[in-house]
Design an enzyme around this catalytic site. Structure first.
Site, short mmCIF file in Angstrom:
data_model
loop_
_atom_site.label_atom_id
_atom_site.label_comp_id
_atom_site.label_asym_id
_atom_site.label_seq_id
_atom_site.Cartn_x
_atom_site.Cartn_y
_atom_site.Cartn_z
N THR A 1 44.01 38.72 45.60
CA THR A 1 43.93 37.34 45.15
C THR A 1 43.97 36.36 46.33
OG1 THR A 1 45.17 35.64 43.95
CG2 THR A 1 46.45 37.46 44.79
N ASP A 2 43.42 35.17 46.13
CA ASP A 2 43.52 34.12 47.15
C ASP A 2 44.96 33.59 47.26
OD1 ASP A 2 43.63 32.76 44.72
OD2 ASP A 2 42.14 31.25 45.27
N GLU A 3 45.80 33.88 46.25
CA GLU A 3 47.16 33.32 46.25
C GLU A 3 48.01 33.86 47.39
OE1 GLU A 3 49.14 33.01 42.51
OE2 GLU A 3 47.31 32.47 41.44
N TYR B 1 54.65 36.84 42.13
CA TYR B 1 53.34 37.49 41.94
C TYR B 1 52.59 37.59 43.26
CZ TYR B 1 48.30 37.79 41.08
OH TYR B 1 46.97 38.13 41.15
N LYS C 1 51.47 40.85 45.58
CA LYS C 1 50.08 41.16 45.94
C LYS C 1 49.94 41.20 47.46
CE LYS C 1 46.89 41.58 43.59
NZ LYS C 1 46.27 42.75 42.90
P1 NAD Z 1 45.09 41.58 33.58
O1 NAD Z 1 46.53 41.23 33.49
O2 NAD Z 1 44.15 41.03 32.58
O3 NAD Z 1 44.93 43.17 33.52
C1 NAD Z 1 45.76 44.04 34.24
C2 NAD Z 1 45.52 45.46 33.74
O4 NAD Z 1 46.36 46.34 34.52
C3 NAD Z 1 45.89 45.68 32.28
O5 NAD Z 1 44.88 46.42 31.63
C4 NAD Z 1 47.20 46.45 32.34
O6 NAD Z 1 47.39 47.31 31.22
C5 NAD Z 1 47.01 47.24 33.62
N1 NAD Z 1 48.31 47.62 34.23
C6 NAD Z 1 49.38 46.81 34.46
N2 NAD Z 1 50.39 47.53 34.98
C7 NAD Z 1 49.93 48.80 35.12
C8 NAD Z 1 50.50 50.01 35.61
N3 NAD Z 1 51.76 50.06 36.05
N4 NAD Z 1 49.73 51.13 35.62
C9 NAD Z 1 48.46 51.10 35.16
N5 NAD Z 1 47.88 50.00 34.65
C10 NAD Z 1 48.61 48.86 34.64
O7 NAD Z 1 44.66 41.23 35.06
P2 NAD Z 1 43.30 40.55 35.60
O8 NAD Z 1 43.41 39.10 35.47
O9 NAD Z 1 42.15 41.28 35.02
O10 NAD Z 1 43.44 40.91 37.16
C11 NAD Z 1 42.98 42.17 37.64
C12 NAD Z 1 43.24 42.25 39.13
O11 NAD Z 1 42.54 41.20 39.79
C13 NAD Z 1 44.71 42.07 39.52
O12 NAD Z 1 44.97 42.95 40.60
C14 NAD Z 1 44.82 40.62 39.97
O13 NAD Z 1 45.82 40.48 40.92
C15 NAD Z 1 43.44 40.43 40.57
N6 NAD Z 1 42.93 39.03 40.53
C16 NAD Z 1 42.90 38.34 39.36
C17 NAD Z 1 42.35 37.06 39.31
C18 NAD Z 1 42.27 36.26 38.04
O14 NAD Z 1 41.87 35.10 38.07
N7 NAD Z 1 42.60 36.81 36.88
C19 NAD Z 1 41.85 36.49 40.50
C20 NAD Z 1 41.91 37.23 41.69
C21 NAD Z 1 42.44 38.50 41.69
O1 DAU Z 2 43.88 32.36 42.20
C1 DAU Z 2 43.78 33.62 41.62
C2 DAU Z 2 44.87 33.79 40.58
O2 DAU Z 2 44.49 32.98 39.47
C3 DAU Z 2 45.07 35.24 40.16
O3 DAU Z 2 45.51 35.98 41.26
C4 DAU Z 2 46.08 35.33 39.01
O4 DAU Z 2 46.18 36.67 38.56
C5 DAU Z 2 45.60 34.46 37.88
O5 DAU Z 2 46.53 34.48 36.82
C6 DAU Z 2 45.36 33.03 38.36
O6 DAU Z 2 46.63 32.40 38.72
P1 DAU Z 2 46.95 30.87 38.31
O7 DAU Z 2 48.41 30.71 38.29
O8 DAU Z 2 46.14 29.94 39.13
O9 DAU Z 2 46.33 30.86 36.82
P2 DAU Z 2 46.85 30.26 35.42
O10 DAU Z 2 45.72 30.39 34.46
O11 DAU Z 2 48.17 30.80 35.03
O12 DAU Z 2 47.03 28.72 35.79
C7 DAU Z 2 45.95 27.95 36.26
C8 DAU Z 2 46.48 26.57 36.57
O13 DAU Z 2 46.81 25.91 35.33
C9 DAU Z 2 47.75 26.55 37.39
O14 DAU Z 2 47.73 25.44 38.27
C10 DAU Z 2 48.86 26.37 36.35
C11 DAU Z 2 48.19 25.54 35.29
N1 DAU Z 2 48.63 25.77 33.89
C12 DAU Z 2 48.69 27.06 33.44
C13 DAU Z 2 49.07 27.33 32.15
C14 DAU Z 2 49.17 28.75 31.65
C15 DAU Z 2 48.92 24.71 33.07
O15 DAU Z 2 48.83 23.53 33.48
N2 DAU Z 2 49.28 24.96 31.76
C16 DAU Z 2 49.40 26.24 31.28
O16 DAU Z 2 49.78 26.42 30.09
#
Ligand code: NAD
Ligand code: DAU
Length: 358
Positions: free
Chosen positions: A137-139, A162, A166
């Protein structure tokens, strides 16, 4: 030994039942019939096999219910399916949950990644024949002010449990390249959106609340900025980098699409109002400013010039078009949303698979 022979590669995709993982699994299964795709997922609250019902009978797809934090389960999968490559997405992924309970994040994101690295190191003799692709992630780079962008060499500065977990995983992955020569690639991506996203994340949460007529919670003043990427563009970038990036390299992936949270929520209100023929502005009164997230990162923004210069990758779906498609998907999949909200989706595995190895 299970039937991994006959396939050119046997790829363990972890977290394939989750949001991004389901799109990556589908892409690999459809584009590469000569690869065996083994989806290894623990089916936590975020894992949903209803995301993949269309693939259940695909000859090159298998599902394994397993926990990456359990070394023995990972080893068994490596041996049983003669794993040649890993695309690692499994993680605890929600920042708010990490603030409430960091322990699960260290267990899965750090220990789970270490277990995968150990099994890859111990199973692969010829590093040129394999790939360990780590999706991050960019975080990990921390929080930006009004100016600037994250580049691949930006210093790590994680601020939530989180992102710290990562970052720990990224460091281990790089350490296995330097120490053991493991052929790793890392990608660091910004916020994804699209079908199958669990409605705890901002975009699906707001869409769900709009459909249910509930309040729309915005943290603080809504001025935090995120960069948004259509999830299938992310899957395409992972596919590209998995096949072409050099061992030891890392790439930033982003949507070139920054927006403040309040502007995004207002845009979602407008698109939903338009879809249902409501008066312009009808939904905005549901916006409710709530307590801010502790340690809330102000801004993320990605410089994508490396992946563009090396491979010509760029995002293809503009935000408004992607949001329209996302709203359409949630409206047309009310059963998916209802099953997630009621918890019924968690019965899917029990009802459709009778053994642990699917
Ligand atoms: P998600 O939470 O939707 O899915 C995570 C999956 O991992 C689920 O299917 C869960 O069952 C599985 N999992 C969790 N713990 C596990 C374990 N101990 N063993 C096996 N499986 C397990 O997540 P996502 O949003 O699809 O993110 C996927 C990946 O991409 C993550 O590594 C996250 O850090 C990264 N990422 C997400 C975003 C985003 O915006 N969602 C952005 C950048 C990177
Ligand atoms: O940047 C990549 C990341 O983006 C991933 O690594 C994470 O897995 C993914 O969950 C996401 O993280 P964020 O914290 O940015 O996403 P989230 O959707 O939780 O929140 C997006 C923004 O919106 C953040 O600034 C918090 C805000 N927010 C979120 C929720 C859930 C609100 O204002 N209200 C809300 O109810």
């Amino acid at each position: 030994m299970m039937e991994a022979s006959g396939f050119k590669r046997s790829i363990l995709i972890t977290g394939g039942a989750g949001f991004i993982g389901s799109h990556v699994v589908r892409r690999f299964v459809k584009q590469y019939p000569h690869y065996l795709v083994v989806n290894f997922d623990a089916l936590t609250y975020a894992g949903n096999l209803e995301n993949l019902t269309d693939l259940e009978h695909a000859p090159n797809y298998r599902f394994v219910c397993g926990d990456i934090a359990n070394l023995q389960e990972v080893r068994s999968a490596f041996e049983a399916w003669r794993i040649s490559d890993v695309v690692h997405l499994a993680a605890e992924s929600h920042v708010d949950r990490s603030i409430a309970d960091p322990t699960a994040f260290v267990r899965t994101n750090v220990m789970g990644t270490l277990n995968l690295l150990l099994c890859a190191r111990d199973s692969w003799n010829d590093s040129t024949a394999h790939r360990f692709f780590h999706v991050s992630t960019d975080e990990v780079f921390g929080s930006l002010g009004q100016e600037g962008y994250f580049i691949e060499s930006s210093p790590y500065d994680p601020r939530s449990p989180y992102s710290a977990s990562k970052a720990g995983a990224d460091h281990l992955v790089r350490a296995f390249f330097h120490t053991y020569g493991l052929p790793i690639v890392i990608s660091n991506c910004s916020n994804n959106y699209g079908p199958n996203q669990f409605p705890e994340k901002l975009i699906p949460l707001i869409i769900n609340n709009l459909l249910e007529g509930r309040d729309l919670p915005v943290y603080g003043k809504g001025l935090n900025v995120r960069d948004w990427l259509w999830v299938m563009d992310h899957a395409a970038a992972i596919d590209l980098l998995f096949h072409r990036a050099a061992p030891g390299s890392s790439y930033n992936i982003g949507g070139n699409c920054e927006m403040s949270n309040i502007a995004l929520v207002r845009l979602l209100c407008r698109l939903v109002d338009e879809k249902f023929g409501k008066t312009p502005g009808a939904s905005e009164h549901k916006i409710t400013f709530v307590a801010d997230r502790p340690g809330h990162d102000h801004r993320y923004a990605i410089d994508t010039s490396k992946i563009f210069a090396d491979f010509g990758w760029k995002p293809t779906v503009p935000l408004e078009e992607g949001l329209r498609q996302t709203i359409e998907w949630y409206v047309n999949h009310r059963d998916w949303l209802q099953n997630v909200c009621s918890g019924a989706y968690r019965e899917y595995y029990r009802n459709h698979y009778d053994s642990k190895s699917g």
